[in-house]
Design an enzyme around this catalytic site. Structure first.
Site, PDB file in Angstrom:
ATOM      1  N   PRO A  10     -31.814  41.236  -7.466  1.00  0.00           N
ATOM      2  CA  PRO A  10     -32.742  42.315  -7.615  1.00  0.00           C
ATOM      3  C   PRO A  10     -34.176  42.229  -8.033  1.00  0.00           C
ATOM      4  CG  PRO A  10     -31.291  42.759  -9.205  1.00  0.00           C
ATOM      5  CD  PRO A  10     -30.146  41.446  -8.096  1.00  0.00           C
ATOM      6  N   ASN A  11     -35.097  43.084  -7.083  1.00  0.00           N
ATOM      7  CA  ASN A  11     -36.554  43.325  -8.200  1.00  0.00           C
ATOM      8  C   ASN A  11     -37.352  41.845  -7.138  1.00  0.00           C
ATOM      9  OD1 ASN A  11     -36.715  45.134  -8.925  1.00  0.00           O
ATOM     10  ND2 ASN A  11     -35.624  44.313 -10.337  1.00  0.00           N
ATOM     11  N   ARG A  18     -45.327  41.285  -8.523  1.00  0.00           N
ATOM     12  CA  ARG A  18     -43.694  42.242 -10.159  1.00  0.00           C
ATOM     13  C   ARG A  18     -45.084  40.978 -11.165  1.00  0.00           C
ATOM     14  NH1 ARG A  18     -37.920  40.309 -11.193  1.00  0.00           N
ATOM     15  NH2 ARG A  18     -37.545  41.320 -13.300  1.00  0.00           N
ATOM     16  N   TYR A  23     -43.521  35.506 -13.695  1.00  0.00           N
ATOM     17  CA  TYR A  23     -42.568  35.215 -12.276  1.00  0.00           C
ATOM     18  C   TYR A  23     -44.079  34.127 -11.023  1.00  0.00           C
ATOM     19  CZ  TYR A  23     -39.502  38.204 -13.747  1.00  0.00           C
ATOM     20  OH  TYR A  23     -38.302  39.126 -15.310  1.00  0.00           O
ATOM     21  N   ASN A  75     -30.801  33.178  -7.301  1.00  0.00           N
ATOM     22  CA  ASN A  75     -30.933  33.536  -8.555  1.00  0.00           C
ATOM     23  C   ASN A  75     -30.597  34.792  -8.391  1.00  0.00           C
ATOM     24  OD1 ASN A  75     -32.878  34.842 -10.192  1.00  0.00           O
ATOM     25  ND2 ASN A  75     -34.988  34.060  -9.287  1.00  0.00           N
ATOM     26  N   ALA A  78     -31.519  40.523 -12.846  1.00  0.00           N
ATOM     27  CA  ALA A  78     -31.097  41.110 -14.020  1.00  0.00           C
ATOM     28  C   ALA A  78     -29.164  41.111 -14.338  1.00  0.00           C
ATOM     29  CB  ALA A  78     -31.518  42.090 -14.556  1.00  0.00           C
ATOM     30  N   HIS A  81     -27.617  38.662 -16.392  1.00  0.00           N
ATOM     31  CA  HIS A  81     -26.945  39.478 -17.885  1.00  0.00           C
ATOM     32  C   HIS A  81     -26.311  40.153 -17.383  1.00  0.00           C
ATOM     33  CE1 HIS A  81     -30.913  36.964 -17.453  1.00  0.00           C
ATOM     34  NE2 HIS A  81     -31.687  37.894 -17.574  1.00  0.00           N
ATOM     35  N   ASP A  88     -17.223  36.771 -10.459  1.00  0.00           N
ATOM     36  CA  ASP A  88     -16.023  36.592  -9.962  1.00  0.00           C
ATOM     37  C   ASP A  88     -15.775  36.340  -8.118  1.00  0.00           C
ATOM     38  OD1 ASP A  88     -14.229  37.407 -12.620  1.00  0.00           O
ATOM     39  OD2 ASP A  88     -14.133  39.409 -11.449  1.00  0.00           O
ATOM     40  N   GLU A  99     -28.006  27.779 -10.259  1.00  0.00           N
ATOM     41  CA  GLU A  99     -28.112  28.961 -11.145  1.00  0.00           C
ATOM     42  C   GLU A  99     -29.459  28.751 -10.951  1.00  0.00           C
ATOM     43  OE1 GLU A  99     -26.705  29.979 -14.490  1.00  0.00           O
ATOM     44  OE2 GLU A  99     -27.906  31.832 -15.447  1.00  0.00           O
ATOM     45  N   HIS A 101     -33.898  30.671 -12.066  1.00  0.00           N
ATOM     46  CA  HIS A 101     -34.643  31.559 -13.028  1.00  0.00           C
ATOM     47  C   HIS A 101     -36.226  30.898 -12.776  1.00  0.00           C
ATOM     48  CE1 HIS A 101     -30.935  33.319 -13.802  1.00  0.00           C
ATOM     49  NE2 HIS A 101     -31.066  32.639 -14.523  1.00  0.00           N
ATOM     50  N   LEU A 102     -36.996  31.713 -12.361  1.00  0.00           N
ATOM     51  CA  LEU A 102     -38.325  31.850 -12.639  1.00  0.00           C
ATOM     52  C   LEU A 102     -39.157  31.256 -13.512  1.00  0.00           C
ATOM     53  CD1 LEU A 102     -38.867  33.996  -9.842  1.00  0.00           C
ATOM     54  CD2 LEU A 102     -39.864  32.095  -8.933  1.00  0.00           C
ATOM     55  N   SER A 103     -38.602  32.067 -14.248  1.00  0.00           N
ATOM     56  CA  SER A 103     -39.070  32.142 -15.903  1.00  0.00           C
ATOM     57  C   SER A 103     -37.888  31.584 -16.933  1.00  0.00           C
ATOM     58  CB  SER A 103     -39.165  33.447 -16.504  1.00  0.00           C
ATOM     59  OG  SER A 103     -37.698  34.055 -16.242  1.00  0.00           O
ATOM     60  N   ARG A 108     -37.000  34.482 -23.780  1.00  0.00           N
ATOM     61  CA  ARG A 108     -38.021  35.605 -23.229  1.00  0.00           C
ATOM     62  C   ARG A 108     -36.922  36.212 -24.284  1.00  0.00           C
ATOM     63  NH1 ARG A 108     -38.127  36.773 -17.396  1.00  0.00           N
ATOM     64  NH2 ARG A 108     -38.774  38.534 -18.096  1.00  0.00           N
ATOM     65  N   ARG A 112     -31.786  38.212 -22.275  1.00  0.00           N
ATOM     66  CA  ARG A 112     -31.997  37.439 -21.020  1.00  0.00           C
ATOM     67  C   ARG A 112     -31.262  36.268 -21.561  1.00  0.00           C
ATOM     68  NH1 ARG A 112     -35.277  39.921 -17.534  1.00  0.00           N
ATOM     69  NH2 ARG A 112     -36.506  41.089 -19.126  1.00  0.00           N
TER      70      ARG A 112
HETATM   71  C1  DQA Z   1     -35.270  35.535 -13.896  1.00  0.00           C
HETATM   72  C2  DQA Z   1     -34.611  36.349 -14.937  1.00  0.00           C
HETATM   73  C3  DQA Z   1     -34.379  37.709 -15.485  1.00  0.00           C
HETATM   74  O1  DQA Z   1     -33.768  37.811 -17.073  1.00  0.00           O
HETATM   75  C4  DQA Z   1     -34.659  38.854 -14.639  1.00  0.00           C
HETATM   76  O2  DQA Z   1     -34.141  40.040 -15.192  1.00  0.00           O
HETATM   77  C5  DQA Z   1     -35.472  38.406 -13.393  1.00  0.00           C
HETATM   78  C6  DQA Z   1     -36.051  37.593 -12.620  1.00  0.00           C
HETATM   79  C7  DQA Z   1     -36.432  34.860 -13.018  1.00  0.00           C
HETATM   80  O3  DQA Z   1     -36.040  34.253 -12.384  1.00  0.00           O
HETATM   81  O4  DQA Z   1     -36.840  34.519 -14.266  1.00  0.00           O
HETATM   82  O5  DQA Z   1     -35.318  39.607 -12.348  1.00  0.00           O
HETATM   83  O6  DQA Z   1     -33.872  35.821 -12.614  1.00  0.00           O
END
Ligand code: DQA
Length: 154
Positions: A10-11, A18, A23, A75, A78, A81, A88, A99, A101-103, A108, A112
């Site tokens: 998502p997002n 964003r 990011y 990725n 959210a 978490h 599953d 897995e 993550h950009l950040s 943070r 997270r």
């Molecule tokens: C994220 C980190 C997550 O905590 C956040 O909700 C995201 C982006 C990252 O790529 O850093 O949507 O997955």
């Protein structure tokens, strides 16, 4: 030659606009196009899928098993978490995954710091921004080549 899947949660469709300070400025379209090129240069094929909906991500993971996908780069956004259901799905299909993550989520907010994926992932990448996706593909390629070599030895 192996089939890989790049999954974004998502997002992440909003990358580029964003929270660019967190990011980065690269759009998801550009990340995906670059990853397809990198995968091709490494001799593999890559499908890309992004969704804001938990059930669509679960369906895509289940479909990956039917399609014979060798490795997934994920990725979860959210859902990292929160989502036992996506966890599953990964356990059900047993497809190895990274897995990503950009950040650096550990630098943070505390909420997270927990991930429903890190302990079942092959490996994890945090905080490399868009470049992390390239690193993940190189690692996926290494993994796939090792698996093929091991299978040939048996
Ligand atoms: C994220 C980190 C997550 O905590 C956040 O909700 C995201 C982006 C990252 O790529 O850093 O949507 O997955």
């Amino acid at each position: 030659m192996a089939d890989f899947l790049l999954l974004n949660g998502p997002n992440l469709n909003l990358l580029g606009s964003r929270e660019p300070d967190v990011y980065g400025a690269t759009r998801l379209d550009d990340i995906e196009a670059n990853c397809i090129d990198v995968a091709r240069a490494l001799g593999h094929s890559l499908d890309c899928f992004q969704s804001n909906a938990e059930h669509e991500l679960i369906d895509r993971v289940q479909q990956a098993a039917q399609d014979g996908v060798a490795f997934i780069i994920f990725n979860p956004g959210a859902f990292t978490h929160t989502s036992i259901a996506i966890r599953d799905a990964f356990l059900a299909v047993a497809i190895p995954f990274i897995e990503i993550h950009l950040s650096n989520t550990f630098a943070r907010e505390e909420f997270r710091h927990n991930s429903y994926f890190s302990d079942i992932a092959e490996s994890c990448l945090f905080g490399f921004g868009a470049y992390g996706y390239e690193l993940a593909l190189q690692a996926a390629s290494e993994y796939a080549e090792r698996s093929i070599a091991n299978a040939e030895e048996e």
